[in-house]
Design a protein around this motif. Structure first.
Motif, short mmCIF file in Angstrom:
data_model
loop_
_atom_site.label_atom_id
_atom_site.label_comp_id
_atom_site.label_asym_id
_atom_site.label_seq_id
_atom_site.Cartn_x
_atom_site.Cartn_y
_atom_site.Cartn_z
N ALA A 279 0.84 -1.20 0.00
CA ALA A 279 0.00 0.00 0.00
C ALA A 279 0.88 1.25 0.00
CB ALA A 279 -0.91 0.00 1.23
N GLY A 280 0.51 2.20 -0.85
CA GLY A 280 1.28 3.44 -0.94
C GLY A 280 2.58 3.31 -1.70
N ARG A 281 2.77 2.18 -2.40
CA ARG A 281 4.00 1.94 -3.17
C ARG A 281 3.63 1.58 -4.60
NH1 ARG A 281 8.61 3.36 -0.52
NH2 ARG A 281 9.81 1.58 -1.30
N LEU B 174 16.57 -5.02 -17.87
CA LEU B 174 15.40 -4.41 -17.25
C LEU B 174 15.36 -4.78 -15.78
CD1 LEU B 174 12.53 -4.94 -19.87
CD2 LEU B 174 13.84 -2.86 -19.42
N ALA B 175 14.96 -3.84 -14.94
CA ALA B 175 14.87 -4.09 -13.51
C ALA B 175 13.60 -3.46 -12.96
CB ALA B 175 16.10 -3.53 -12.79
N ILE B 176 13.06 -4.07 -11.91
CA ILE B 176 11.88 -3.55 -11.23
C ILE B 176 12.28 -3.21 -9.79
CG2 ILE B 176 9.46 -3.94 -10.64
CD1 ILE B 176 9.61 -6.45 -12.45
N THR B 177 11.93 -2.02 -9.35
CA THR B 177 12.09 -1.66 -7.94
C THR B 177 10.73 -1.26 -7.37
OG1 THR B 177 12.58 0.67 -8.43
CG2 THR B 177 14.46 -0.85 -8.28
N GLU B 178 10.63 -1.33 -6.05
CA GLU B 178 9.42 -0.87 -5.38
C GLU B 178 9.68 0.53 -4.84
OE1 GLU B 178 6.55 -3.40 -2.84
OE2 GLU B 178 7.69 -2.23 -1.38
N GLU B 179 8.91 1.49 -5.30
CA GLU B 179 9.16 2.90 -5.00
C GLU B 179 7.93 3.54 -4.34
OE1 GLU B 179 12.05 4.17 -5.36
OE2 GLU B 179 13.01 2.68 -6.66
N PRO B 180 8.10 4.77 -3.82
CA PRO B 180 6.93 5.49 -3.31
C PRO B 180 5.88 5.65 -4.41
CG PRO B 180 8.95 6.59 -2.66
CD PRO B 180 9.35 5.51 -3.62
N LYS B 181 4.63 5.75 -4.04
CA LYS B 181 3.55 5.86 -5.02
C LYS B 181 3.83 7.02 -5.98
CE LYS B 181 -1.48 5.72 -5.38
NZ LYS B 181 -1.40 4.45 -6.12
N GLY B 182 3.72 6.73 -7.27
CA GLY B 182 4.02 7.73 -8.29
C GLY B 182 5.42 7.63 -8.86
N GLY B 183 6.29 6.85 -8.22
CA GLY B 183 7.62 6.65 -8.76
C GLY B 183 8.72 7.25 -7.90
#
Length: 224
Positions: free
Chosen positions: A152-154, A196-205
């Protein structure tokens, strides 16, 4: 260090060919990150098969077949909602595949519309998966997000890593499902053999276009 058994060597070959069921493929992908002997065996299989791929003469399937495969893999792409793709101003560059991704998307095929690049990213625990398919001719990347959603929020954010250059954001990913995204013309030359990589960031990037969250998954882009 113990040698691999014949079954483990065969497993590495099946992984490279893309013939493993999804759960076994995910387990093999996690093993590559922790078992150096197995990772070397995978690399040896890739070295064996890559020259064979160069000998294959492309055969373009009928346009209706390609359209059907895209529809099966991604559904009918809808325009991205406003703000979904957050492009970085100024020096926006993109950061960081296996043949198995194409098998997962539906069918093994030879591209009809220019060279294609594929990346199949799976988190270590197998909970998150993102498949990406890039068409050099159209400059469009299709993504399909599966598994667990971010907290949530990410948000999950996709990055392109090309050589020694800093990772560049390709945008915030849909929480689930499929989307089509255009790659800006100035970034397309950097797609080939990138990661390519995926990170978990604050909502909106990621704030300021610099990754701050945990690395969820990454994988090379491979030409098909």
């Amino acid at each position: 260090m113990p040698e691999l058994t014949a079954e483990e060597i065969a497993l590495a070959g099946e992984y490279v060919l893309g013939t493993l069921p999804l759960t076994e493929r995910q387990a093999a992908a996690r093993r590559i990150a922790t078992d150096s002997a197995f990772a070397r065996e995978v690399a040896r299989w890739e070295a064996r098969f890559d020259p064979l791929a160069e000998e294959v003469r492309p055969v373009a399937p009928p346009a209706r077949l390609w359209a059907g495969i895209e529809a099966r893999a991604f559904g009918t792409p809808a325009p991205a909602p406003a703000g979904l793709w957050r492009w970085l101003a100024g020096a926006s560059a993109v950061s960081a595949a296996f043949l198995g991704a194409i098998l997962w998307l539906g069918e093994p095929l030879m591209p009809a519309q220019g060279r294609m690049w594929v990346s199949d990213m799976v988190s270590q625990d197998g909970a998150v998966r993102l498949a990406a398919l890039y068409n050099e001719k159209t400059g469009e990347m299709r993504v399909s997000m599966g598994g667990a959603a971010p907290a949530a929020g990410r948000d999950f954010e996709l990055w392109l890593i090309a050589g020694e250059a800093a990772p560049v954001s390709l945008g915030v990913m849909p929480r689930r499902g499929q989307a089509a995204m255009p790659i800006p013309a100035e970034l397309r030359a950097r797609i080939a053999n990138a990661t390519l990589a995926i990170t978990e960031e604050p909502k909106g990037g990621a704030p300021g276009g610099v990754a701050t969250g945990r690395l969820v998954a990454k994988a090379d882009l491979r030409r098909i």
